[in-house]
Structure formats: C-alpha cells, structure tokens
Design a protein around this motif. Structure first.
Motif, PDB file in Angstrom:
ATOM      1  N   ARG A 188      -2.403  13.348  -1.039  1.00  0.00           N
ATOM      2  CA  ARG A 188      -2.000  12.110  -0.368  1.00  0.00           C
ATOM      3  C   ARG A 188      -3.172  11.485   0.399  1.00  0.00           C
ATOM      4  O   ARG A 188      -3.403  10.277   0.249  1.00  0.00           O
ATOM      5  CB  ARG A 188      -0.811  12.360   0.561  1.00  0.00           C
ATOM      6  CG  ARG A 188      -0.374  11.093   1.310  1.00  0.00           C
ATOM      7  CD  ARG A 188       0.830  11.330   2.207  1.00  0.00           C
ATOM      8  NE  ARG A 188       2.038  11.530   1.455  1.00  0.00           N
ATOM      9  CZ  ARG A 188       2.826  10.549   1.007  1.00  0.00           C
ATOM     10  NH1 ARG A 188       2.519   9.303   1.251  1.00  0.00           N
ATOM     11  NH2 ARG A 188       3.918  10.830   0.332  1.00  0.00           N
ATOM     12  N   PRO A 189      -3.944  12.249   1.201  1.00  0.00           N
ATOM     13  CA  PRO A 189      -5.068  11.614   1.901  1.00  0.00           C
ATOM     14  C   PRO A 189      -6.096  10.984   0.947  1.00  0.00           C
ATOM     15  O   PRO A 189      -6.619   9.902   1.229  1.00  0.00           O
ATOM     16  CB  PRO A 189      -5.696  12.760   2.701  1.00  0.00           C
ATOM     17  CG  PRO A 189      -4.585  13.742   2.893  1.00  0.00           C
ATOM     18  CD  PRO A 189      -3.753  13.638   1.640  1.00  0.00           C
ATOM     19  N   VAL A 221      -6.332   3.720  -2.051  1.00  0.00           N
ATOM     20  CA  VAL A 221      -5.557   2.478  -1.930  1.00  0.00           C
ATOM     21  C   VAL A 221      -6.178   1.563  -0.875  1.00  0.00           C
ATOM     22  O   VAL A 221      -6.297   0.346  -1.082  1.00  0.00           O
ATOM     23  CB  VAL A 221      -4.070   2.780  -1.630  1.00  0.00           C
ATOM     24  CG1 VAL A 221      -3.321   1.521  -1.224  1.00  0.00           C
ATOM     25  CG2 VAL A 221      -3.412   3.426  -2.850  1.00  0.00           C
ATOM     26  N   ALA A 222      -6.617   2.125   0.246  1.00  0.00           N
ATOM     27  CA  ALA A 222      -7.254   1.319   1.292  1.00  0.00           C
ATOM     28  C   ALA A 222      -8.558   0.689   0.783  1.00  0.00           C
ATOM     29  O   ALA A 222      -8.884  -0.449   1.131  1.00  0.00           O
ATOM     30  CB  ALA A 222      -7.526   2.168   2.525  1.00  0.00           C
ATOM     31  N   PRO A 269       0.812  -1.229   0.000  1.00  0.00           N
ATOM     32  CA  PRO A 269       0.000   0.000   0.000  1.00  0.00           C
ATOM     33  C   PRO A 269       0.841   1.273   0.000  1.00  0.00           C
ATOM     34  O   PRO A 269       0.510   2.234  -0.706  1.00  0.00           O
ATOM     35  CB  PRO A 269      -0.834  -0.123   1.278  1.00  0.00           C
ATOM     36  CG  PRO A 269      -0.942  -1.587   1.518  1.00  0.00           C
ATOM     37  CD  PRO A 269       0.391  -2.147   1.062  1.00  0.00           C
ATOM     38  N   ASP A 270       1.939   1.305   0.757  1.00  0.00           N
ATOM     39  CA  ASP A 270       2.775   2.506   0.807  1.00  0.00           C
ATOM     40  C   ASP A 270       3.374   2.828  -0.566  1.00  0.00           C
ATOM     41  O   ASP A 270       3.380   3.981  -1.000  1.00  0.00           O
ATOM     42  CB  ASP A 270       3.897   2.345   1.831  1.00  0.00           C
ATOM     43  CG  ASP A 270       3.386   2.378   3.261  1.00  0.00           C
ATOM     44  OD1 ASP A 270       2.278   2.921   3.487  1.00  0.00           O
ATOM     45  OD2 ASP A 270       4.084   1.851   4.148  1.00  0.00           O
ATOM     46  N   VAL A 302       0.672   4.233  -2.925  1.00  0.00           N
ATOM     47  CA  VAL A 302       0.399   5.659  -2.708  1.00  0.00           C
ATOM     48  C   VAL A 302       1.503   6.501  -3.334  1.00  0.00           C
ATOM     49  O   VAL A 302       1.225   7.517  -3.992  1.00  0.00           O
ATOM     50  CB  VAL A 302       0.235   5.968  -1.204  1.00  0.00           C
ATOM     51  CG1 VAL A 302       0.199   7.475  -0.953  1.00  0.00           C
ATOM     52  CG2 VAL A 302      -1.022   5.306  -0.650  1.00  0.00           C
ATOM     53  N   GLU A 303       2.749   6.094  -3.184  1.00  0.00           N
ATOM     54  CA  GLU A 303       3.868   6.855  -3.765  1.00  0.00           C
ATOM     55  C   GLU A 303       3.781   6.895  -5.287  1.00  0.00           C
ATOM     56  O   GLU A 303       4.011   7.940  -5.899  1.00  0.00           O
ATOM     57  CB  GLU A 303       5.212   6.292  -3.307  1.00  0.00           C
ATOM     58  CG  GLU A 303       5.487   6.481  -1.822  1.00  0.00           C
ATOM     59  CD  GLU A 303       5.331   7.931  -1.346  1.00  0.00           C
ATOM     60  OE1 GLU A 303       5.822   8.853  -2.043  1.00  0.00           O
ATOM     61  OE2 GLU A 303       4.718   8.134  -0.284  1.00  0.00           O
ATOM     62  N   GLU A 338      -4.474   7.773  -0.301  1.00  0.00           N
ATOM     63  CA  GLU A 338      -4.439   6.763   0.768  1.00  0.00           C
ATOM     64  C   GLU A 338      -5.811   6.115   0.941  1.00  0.00           C
ATOM     65  O   GLU A 338      -5.913   4.897   1.130  1.00  0.00           O
ATOM     66  CB  GLU A 338      -3.969   7.392   2.078  1.00  0.00           C
ATOM     67  CG  GLU A 338      -2.486   7.710   2.074  1.00  0.00           C
ATOM     68  CD  GLU A 338      -2.037   8.533   3.285  1.00  0.00           C
ATOM     69  OE1 GLU A 338      -2.900   9.104   3.999  1.00  0.00           O
ATOM     70  OE2 GLU A 338      -0.807   8.620   3.489  1.00  0.00           O
ATOM     71  N   ARG A 339      -6.875   6.932   0.881  1.00  0.00           N
ATOM     72  CA  ARG A 339      -8.240   6.379   0.971  1.00  0.00           C
ATOM     73  C   ARG A 339      -8.524   5.451  -0.209  1.00  0.00           C
ATOM     74  O   ARG A 339      -9.109   4.375  -0.047  1.00  0.00           O
ATOM     75  CB  ARG A 339      -9.274   7.498   1.044  1.00  0.00           C
ATOM     76  CG  ARG A 339      -9.358   8.172   2.402  1.00  0.00           C
ATOM     77  CD  ARG A 339     -10.586   9.063   2.544  1.00  0.00           C
ATOM     78  NE  ARG A 339     -10.713  10.099   1.521  1.00  0.00           N
ATOM     79  CZ  ARG A 339     -10.139  11.293   1.579  1.00  0.00           C
ATOM     80  NH1 ARG A 339      -9.402  11.631   2.626  1.00  0.00           N
ATOM     81  NH2 ARG A 339     -10.313  12.175   0.610  1.00  0.00           N
TER      82      ARG A 339
END
Length: 191
Positions: free
Chosen positions: A131-132, A138-139, A86-87, A90-91, A135-136
C-alpha cells in the motif's frame, strides 16, 4: 481526405501525431456509463464503445475517416474503469498487485458505410506491491483518469514485471500498427 480522431485524450492525440498525417480531434460525447451498464463482456464492450465514438462523429462528418478507440482493464471477468480519485486508484492497484490482468484496446474506423474494427489484448502482470508503494505511485503519477489506475507511458511502467502485447502503442491507447493497415486499406496515404 479529412481525418478525425473521435477523442479528447492527449495520449491518443500524441500517438496519432506519430503518423505525421493532418488530423483534428473532436469529442464524441458518448455516454460511456450507459454502455458499461449493458453488462457486455470486456472485449465486446470496448469494441462497442470505440464504434459508438466513431459513429457519433461520422454522423456529422460523412466524408471523413473517423477513428474511435476505447481502452479498458479486464480483471477476473470484470471491467476496472477509471478510478476518479486517488483513494480508489490505490484500491484498484492493490487488487491488481502481484496478479495478471488484460488491457483491452479497441479501434473502430469509419468511412461512410464502411466500418473496420480491431481489438488488441495485452496481458500484464503487476509486481507484488505494498500500500505505501502504491500510495507513493498514485501521488507521483496521478493516474485517476486512466483505466486500471496506472500510466504505462509514465512512471506506471515500474509497477509491472511483464507485459505481453504485439503492439506496444495499444497499451497507451491507440494500436498504430493496426491503424496504419486500416488507413491504407481506406486509401489514406501513410508516409
């Protein structure tokens, strides 16, 4: 005629099933990392990977029509692979945010000594995203097994403001318009 998809991808399996032809899937067992290390241009790399997958299965099934496919994301002349976490997803998405890239889908169909290749290039433009937001995404979609860290066939479609591609099935992983033409040329009766 036996039809084999040289893939374990559920996305490609679902796409091929649209043609309502009997087929089965076999894992090609190609060392994709070794191919990536060759440093080939993105479109050539995708084509070589698709061909290697078809050839790996065709060696053991010489009378079958074997379909190999590969897909990769090209951005600034380099290949963005599957993120694996996941990290890293996001990148990758932050790198693509607000920018255009290419999604290259290569197809190789083998029947005996005959090989037919096709490459489809889609041009996609990401919305500018924070980014937020990423991140949402990807989650929610878990795109860690997808080139470029997105799933266009799912929630990932919301990440884009433009997609230019002559065959929308290519962006999911298997260009059915080209495949149908190739199968007919090889004597496979497509409904």
């Amino acid at each position: 005629m036996d039809l084999i998809l040289a893939s374990t991808s559920p996305y490609r399996r679902e796409l091929l099933s649209r043609l309502r032809l009997p087929f089965h899937c076999l894992p090609p067992g190609v060392d994709e990392d070794a191919m990536h290390r060759l440093g080939l241009p993105p479109a050539e790399l995708a084509g070589r990977l698709a061909e290697a997958k078809a050839d790996a299965i065709a060696r053991h099934h010489p009378g079958a029509v074997v379909i190999g496919s590969d897909q990769l994301v090209a951005f600034d002349g380099r290949v963005l692979g599957k993120p694996g976490s996941p990290d890293r997803a996001v990148e990758q998405l932050l790198t693509l945010s607000g920018r255009e890239h290419e999604l290259i889908t290569a197809l190789a169909v083998r029947l005996g000594d005959r090989l037919i290749r096709h490459t489809e290039v889609a041009r996609l433009r990401f919305r500018p995203l924070s980014r937020p937001e990423l991140e949402r995404y990807v989650a929610a979609d878990l795109p860690i097994d997808c080139a470029g860290s997105y799933k266009l066939e799912s929630l990932g479609i919301a990440l884009f403001d433009r997609i230019d591609c002559p065959d929308h099935t290519a962006i999911v992983g298997l260009p059915l318009i080209a495949l149908t033409t190739i199968l007919r040329d090889l004597g496979v009766s497509v409904p």
